[in-house]
Scaffold this motif. Structure first.
Motif, mmCIF file in Angstrom:
data_model
loop_
_atom_site.group_PDB
_atom_site.id
_atom_site.type_symbol
_atom_site.label_atom_id
_atom_site.label_comp_id
_atom_site.label_asym_id
_atom_site.label_seq_id
_atom_site.Cartn_x
_atom_site.Cartn_y
_atom_site.Cartn_z
ATOM 1 N N ILE A 49 122.251 52.331 50.079
ATOM 2 C CA ILE A 49 121.464 53.564 50.020
ATOM 3 C C ILE A 49 120.523 53.562 48.824
ATOM 4 O O ILE A 49 119.377 54.017 48.917
ATOM 5 C CB ILE A 49 122.416 54.775 50.009
ATOM 6 C CG1 ILE A 49 123.148 54.868 51.354
ATOM 7 C CG2 ILE A 49 121.664 56.063 49.714
ATOM 8 C CD1 ILE A 49 124.355 55.768 51.342
ATOM 9 N N GLU A 50 120.980 53.030 47.694
ATOM 10 C CA GLU A 50 120.108 52.956 46.519
ATOM 11 C C GLU A 50 118.898 52.065 46.773
ATOM 12 O O GLU A 50 117.811 52.307 46.234
ATOM 13 C CB GLU A 50 120.901 52.461 45.316
ATOM 14 C CG GLU A 50 121.820 53.525 44.717
ATOM 15 C CD GLU A 50 122.649 53.023 43.558
ATOM 16 O OE1 GLU A 50 122.930 51.795 43.526
ATOM 17 O OE2 GLU A 50 123.018 53.847 42.690
ATOM 18 N N LYS A 51 119.057 51.040 47.614
ATOM 19 C CA LYS A 51 117.942 50.144 47.930
ATOM 20 C C LYS A 51 116.832 50.855 48.694
ATOM 21 O O LYS A 51 115.690 50.385 48.724
ATOM 22 C CB LYS A 51 118.447 48.945 48.734
ATOM 23 C CG LYS A 51 119.236 47.943 47.903
ATOM 24 C CD LYS A 51 119.724 46.778 48.758
ATOM 25 C CE LYS A 51 120.536 45.796 47.933
ATOM 26 N NZ LYS A 51 121.077 44.673 48.761
ATOM 27 N N THR A 52 117.146 51.979 49.334
ATOM 28 C CA THR A 52 116.119 52.753 50.045
ATOM 29 C C THR A 52 115.345 53.667 49.108
ATOM 30 O O THR A 52 114.414 54.350 49.533
ATOM 31 C CB THR A 52 116.757 53.616 51.160
ATOM 32 O OG1 THR A 52 117.527 54.670 50.558
ATOM 33 C CG2 THR A 52 117.637 52.778 52.069
ATOM 34 N N GLY A 53 115.750 53.698 47.829
ATOM 35 C CA GLY A 53 115.125 54.601 46.874
ATOM 36 C C GLY A 53 115.777 55.962 46.818
ATOM 37 O O GLY A 53 115.304 56.860 46.119
ATOM 38 N N THR A 54 116.884 56.118 47.536
ATOM 39 C CA THR A 54 117.619 57.392 47.553
ATOM 40 C C THR A 54 118.559 57.462 46.355
ATOM 41 O O THR A 54 119.272 56.498 46.067
ATOM 42 C CB THR A 54 118.427 57.518 48.854
ATOM 43 O OG1 THR A 54 117.531 57.422 49.968
ATOM 44 C CG2 THR A 54 119.184 58.834 48.915
ATOM 45 N N ASN A 55 118.560 58.581 45.674
ATOM 46 C CA ASN A 55 119.445 58.765 44.529
ATOM 47 C C ASN A 55 120.891 58.906 45.005
ATOM 48 O O ASN A 55 121.176 59.662 45.940
ATOM 49 C CB ASN A 55 119.048 60.010 43.739
ATOM 50 C CG ASN A 55 119.937 60.218 42.518
ATOM 51 O OD1 ASN A 55 120.003 59.370 41.640
ATOM 52 N ND2 ASN A 55 120.627 61.345 42.481
ATOM 53 N N VAL A 56 121.806 58.169 44.367
ATOM 54 C CA VAL A 56 123.229 58.213 44.691
ATOM 55 C C VAL A 56 123.997 58.743 43.487
ATOM 56 O O VAL A 56 123.869 58.213 42.378
ATOM 57 C CB VAL A 56 123.764 56.813 45.083
ATOM 58 C CG1 VAL A 56 125.282 56.853 45.263
ATOM 59 C CG2 VAL A 56 123.092 56.331 46.360
ATOM 60 N N GLU A 57 124.765 59.780 43.704
ATOM 61 C CA GLU A 57 125.584 60.385 42.648
ATOM 62 C C GLU A 57 127.045 60.013 42.872
ATOM 63 O O GLU A 57 127.574 60.180 43.971
ATOM 64 C CB GLU A 57 125.438 61.912 42.675
ATOM 65 C CG GLU A 57 126.372 62.643 41.723
ATOM 66 C CD GLU A 57 126.431 64.138 41.970
ATOM 67 O OE1 GLU A 57 127.224 64.818 41.310
ATOM 68 O OE2 GLU A 57 125.678 64.621 42.848
ATOM 69 N N TRP A 58 127.704 59.507 41.838
ATOM 70 C CA TRP A 58 129.124 59.188 41.920
ATOM 71 C C TRP A 58 129.941 60.425 41.570
ATOM 72 O O TRP A 58 129.642 61.133 40.603
ATOM 73 C CB TRP A 58 129.475 58.034 40.989
ATOM 74 C CG TRP A 58 129.114 56.698 41.571
ATOM 75 C CD1 TRP A 58 127.958 55.999 41.349
ATOM 76 C CD2 TRP A 58 129.902 55.928 42.473
ATOM 77 N NE1 TRP A 58 127.971 54.832 42.084
ATOM 78 C CE2 TRP A 58 129.150 54.750 42.775
ATOM 79 C CE3 TRP A 58 131.155 56.103 43.072
ATOM 80 C CZ2 TRP A 58 129.622 53.763 43.631
ATOM 81 C CZ3 TRP A 58 131.623 55.112 43.922
ATOM 82 C CH2 TRP A 58 130.868 53.968 44.203
ATOM 83 N N VAL A 59 130.940 60.695 42.367
ATOM 84 C CA VAL A 59 131.842 61.832 42.157
ATOM 85 C C VAL A 59 133.210 61.254 41.824
ATOM 86 O O VAL A 59 133.800 60.524 42.617
ATOM 87 C CB VAL A 59 131.926 62.709 43.433
ATOM 88 C CG1 VAL A 59 132.861 63.891 43.196
ATOM 89 C CG2 VAL A 59 130.540 63.179 43.856
ATOM 90 N N GLU A 60 133.711 61.582 40.660
ATOM 91 C CA GLU A 60 134.960 60.985 40.206
ATOM 92 C C GLU A 60 136.168 61.534 40.968
ATOM 93 O O GLU A 60 136.152 62.671 41.461
ATOM 94 C CB GLU A 60 135.136 61.207 38.709
ATOM 95 C CG GLU A 60 134.116 60.459 37.863
ATOM 96 C CD GLU A 60 134.079 58.962 38.162
ATOM 97 O OE1 GLU A 60 135.162 58.350 38.284
ATOM 98 O OE2 GLU A 60 132.968 58.409 38.295
#
Length: 318
Positions: A85-96
Motif C-alpha cells: 500500500i505504501e508503494k501506491t503513495g498511500t499513507n499507512v498508519e501503524w496501530v499498536e
C-alpha cells in the motif's frame, strides 16, 4: 513471491452520539453479545462470531464510522500489505497492539474513496462464561438468547462521491478483492460493485454517489441469519419494539432476503440478511447488470428499498 491475503471481514468501529440507545438497539433488539467494555467503548459480537468483536460502539458527538477492519490469512500479511500500500503513495498508519481491545498490531489507511480500512491478524477469541456459553463446542454463545439473534457479521456497503473506479481498482489490485456482480450505466461506467475475498457474493459493496455530502459514507452493515424465516421473525421483534424498517424483500443481486433497520442512537443502518449464494468457481465471470435491470437487481420481490426515502440516508465514514 506470495502476495499477502485478506481472510475475512472483521469488524466495524462505530461512533454514536447516544451510546445508551445504540447499546440497547444492538444488544437487546438485534441480540449481539457484549464481549468487553473499555471506557466509552463497548465491544460486541454475534453468537456465531469467534473474534473478540465484530462491532464496537464508542460515545462521540456525532454518528460515524471510524474504520472497517479486515483480518489477514497469515501474521506476516499485515507487514506485506503495509509495503504494497505504501508503494501506491498511500499513507499507512501503524496501530499498536492493545489500542483496540482484543486486537494485535494493525495498519490503517484510506481507500481512494476516503474510507478508513484497518488490517490485522492477531486477535483474541475470548472464552465465554458458562451462563452464556453454547453447549456446542463449535459455537461461541447460546443461539436465540435475545432479540433477533443473527449468527454472524456478513458485509458492509459503502458509498462515495469520489471516482468509484479508483476504489474498485485499489480493492482488486492492492487488496485482492474480486468483482462478483456490478451495475453499469448507459455510458459503461460502473456505478456499483459487489466484491469479495471469500466465497460470499460480497464482503463489501461500493456504490458511486456523486451527490453524497462527504466523500466517504456508510450505507449499512449486515448481520447474517441461517434462514429466511429468521428475517420474518426479526420483523415481528422490530414491530414489538416500535421500530420502523424496510422489507422484508429479496435482492436480485446476491439473491438474498433482506430487512433494513436503523440504529436510533447512531443513525447506522443494519441489514438483516439471509439466503443468497456462494461462489466456488475459480474462473467466475462478474455478472453485469444494466440500468434497465437495476430495479430487478435491487428488489426481486418485496418491499422495495428504492421506494423509501429513508433508504437514501447514509452516515459519514472517516
Amino acid at each position: 513471491m506470495r502476495l499477502p491475503e485478506i481472510a475475512k471481514l472483521g469488524h466495524v468501529a462505530l461512533v454514536t452520539p447516544d451510546l445508551e440507545k445504540s447499546l440497547w438497539f444492538f444488544r437487546d433488539v438485534i441480540g449481539l453479545e457484549i464481549t468487553e467494555q473499555v471506557g466509552d467503548t463497548v465491544y460486541l459480537r454475534a453468537w456465531g462470531d469467534f473474534e473478540h468483536h465484530s462491532l464496537s460502539l464508542t460515545a462521540g458527538g456525532t454518528g460515524y464510522v471510524d474504520h472497517i477492519g479486515w483480518r489477514t490469512k497469515q501474521p506476516e500479511d499485515v507487514e506485506g500489505f503495509a509495503e504494497l500500500i505504501e508503494k501506491t503513495g498511500t499513507n499507512v498508519e501503524w496501530v499498536e497492539a492493545g489500542t483496540e481491545a482484543g486486537q494485535g498490531r494493525a495498519i490503517r489507511f484510506k481507500l481512494p474513496s476516503q474510507h478508513t480500512f484497518e488490517i490485522y491478524y492477531d486477535v483474541e477469541k475470548p472464552e465465554v462464561e458458562e451462563k452464556r456459553r453454547s453447549l456446542l463446542k463449535n459455537q461461541s454463545y447460546k443461539s436465540w438468547n435475545r432479540g433477533v439473534s443473527p449468527r454472524r457479521f456478513d458485509h458492509v456497503n459503502i458509498h462515495t462521491s469520489t471516482d468509484a473506479s479508483l476504489t474498485y481498482k485499489f480493492l482488486e489490485e492492492q487488496l485482492g478483492f474480486k468483482m462478483r456482480e456490478f451495475l453499469r450505466d448507459d455510458d459503461h461506467n460502473t456505478l456499483a460493485g459487489w466484491m469479495s475475498v471469500t466465497p460470499l457474493v460480497h464482503d463489501v459493496a461500493v456504490l458511486a454517489k456523486p451527490q453524497a455530502p462527504t466523500p466517504a459514507r456508510l450505507h449499512h452493515i449486515s448481520y447474517w441469519s441461517d434462514n429466511m424465516q429468521d428475517i420474518l421473525r426479526a420483523a415481528d421483534i422490530l414491530c414489538e419494539n416500535n421500530i420502523d424498517f424496510i422489507g422484508p424483500g429479496k435482492h436480485g443481486i446476491s439473491q438474498a432476503m433482506y430487512l433494513y433497520v436503523m440504529d436510533p442512537g447512531s443513525g447506522c443502518r443494519v441489514e438483516l440478511f439471509s439466503g443468497g449464494y456462494l461462489i466456488f468457481e475459480p474462473d467466475w465471470e462478474p455478472i453485469e447488470w444494466t440500468m434497465a435491470e437495476r430495479s430487478l437487481g435491487n428488489t426481486y420481490w418485496g418491499d422495495s428499498v428504492q421506494d423509501k426515502p429513508e433508504n437514501n440516508i447514509t452516515i459519514e465514514a472517516k
